[in-house]
Scaffold this motif. Structure first.
Motif, mmCIF file in Angstrom:
data_model
loop_
_atom_site.group_PDB
_atom_site.id
_atom_site.type_symbol
_atom_site.label_atom_id
_atom_site.label_comp_id
_atom_site.label_asym_id
_atom_site.label_seq_id
_atom_site.Cartn_x
_atom_site.Cartn_y
_atom_site.Cartn_z
ATOM 1 N N LYS A 149 4.223 1.746 6.114
ATOM 2 C CA LYS A 149 3.064 1.647 5.234
ATOM 3 C C LYS A 149 3.211 0.499 4.243
ATOM 4 O O LYS A 149 2.224 -0.065 3.798
ATOM 5 C CB LYS A 149 2.847 2.953 4.465
ATOM 6 C CG LYS A 149 2.393 4.094 5.325
ATOM 7 C CD LYS A 149 2.033 5.381 4.603
ATOM 8 C CE LYS A 149 2.577 5.609 3.252
ATOM 9 N NZ LYS A 149 2.249 6.921 2.678
ATOM 10 N N SER A 150 4.441 0.167 3.885
ATOM 11 C CA SER A 150 4.741 -0.921 2.954
ATOM 12 C C SER A 150 5.946 -1.690 3.469
ATOM 13 O O SER A 150 6.742 -1.156 4.236
ATOM 14 C CB SER A 150 5.088 -0.373 1.568
ATOM 15 O OG SER A 150 4.037 0.366 1.019
ATOM 16 N N THR A 151 6.083 -2.915 3.000
ATOM 17 C CA THR A 151 7.302 -3.671 3.257
ATOM 18 C C THR A 151 8.294 -3.290 2.165
ATOM 19 O O THR A 151 7.959 -3.300 0.979
ATOM 20 C CB THR A 151 7.026 -5.189 3.216
ATOM 21 O OG1 THR A 151 6.081 -5.493 4.239
ATOM 22 C CG2 THR A 151 8.297 -5.980 3.435
ATOM 23 N N GLU A 164 10.159 -3.886 7.549
ATOM 24 C CA GLU A 164 8.713 -3.769 7.708
ATOM 25 C C GLU A 164 8.316 -3.128 9.026
ATOM 26 O O GLU A 164 7.459 -2.255 9.064
ATOM 27 C CB GLU A 164 8.086 -5.156 7.584
ATOM 28 C CG GLU A 164 6.590 -5.163 7.649
ATOM 29 C CD GLU A 164 6.003 -6.546 7.408
ATOM 30 O OE1 GLU A 164 4.785 -6.624 7.191
ATOM 31 O OE2 GLU A 164 6.746 -7.544 7.451
#
Length: 187
Positions: free
Chosen positions: A65-67, A53
């Motif tokens: 931007k995302s895990t 992350e």
């Protein structure tokens, strides 16, 4: 000062941004110090889940931007549940992904249009080492082979040069082929 160049080739890589970053970080090398992180949690047996992350770079904490989540396990032939790729397969994925990203970036920089790039990667291992059955057998790979099939607007020599340059600049290739200090602790 850099100048932006337009290219008729589009492999989806913003080479100008990479060149600008190289120039900026060369004059401020402290920003080039990165720390990559992953967190891993055991589920059961040999099954675990890792997440990615956050990382440190450009002088501060950064967030993806995302895990990203990665499930790992061992196959049923190892008396496991086969809930995910094995950790050694993730190493192969990391190497293939890093080399392939490099091929795309180098091709873009050299204005070579790619149509398709496929890497097949294999790692040979004698599992007597990890099973503790033979103390003279290495636990890890004793050989890795990467084979590319590349369709591009380029000569075979130019394609070989793309792959060679990608290999030269690949962080994962360097990690695998050179010793890396690893410390393990318990809190």
């Amino acid at each position: 000062m850099t100048t932006t160049r337009e290219s008729p080739v589009s492999n989806g890589v913003n080479v100008q941004a990479l060149l600008d970053a190289r120039e900026a970080l060369a004059s401020a090398p402290e920003g080039a110090q990165f720390t990559w992180r992953a967190t891993n949690e055991w589920i059961t047996g040999t099954h675990s889940v890792s997440t990615v992350e956050e990382f440190f770079g450009l002088g501060g904490e950064q967030t993806h931007k995302s895990t990203f989540t990665f499930t790992a396990d061992h196959p049923e032939v190892f008396a496991a549940e086969d809930n995910g790729a094995t950790p050694v397969e993730y190493v192969l994925v990391g190497l293939a992904s890093c080399l392939t990203a490099g091929v795309a970036a180098v091709a873009q920089n050299r204005e070579i249009q790619l149509r398709s790039v496929k890497a097949t990667i294999e790692g040979d291992m004698d599992i007597l080492g990890i099973l503790g059955a033979d103390p003279d057998v290495r636990n890890g790979f004793h050989g890795i082979r990467v084979n590319y099939e590349i369709d591009a607007d380029a000569t075979p020599e130019e394609i070989e040069a793309l792959v060679a340059q990608s290999q030269k600049r690949s962080a994962v290739f360097d990690i695998i082929t050179n010793p890396t200090n690893v410390s393990v602790s318990v809190n």
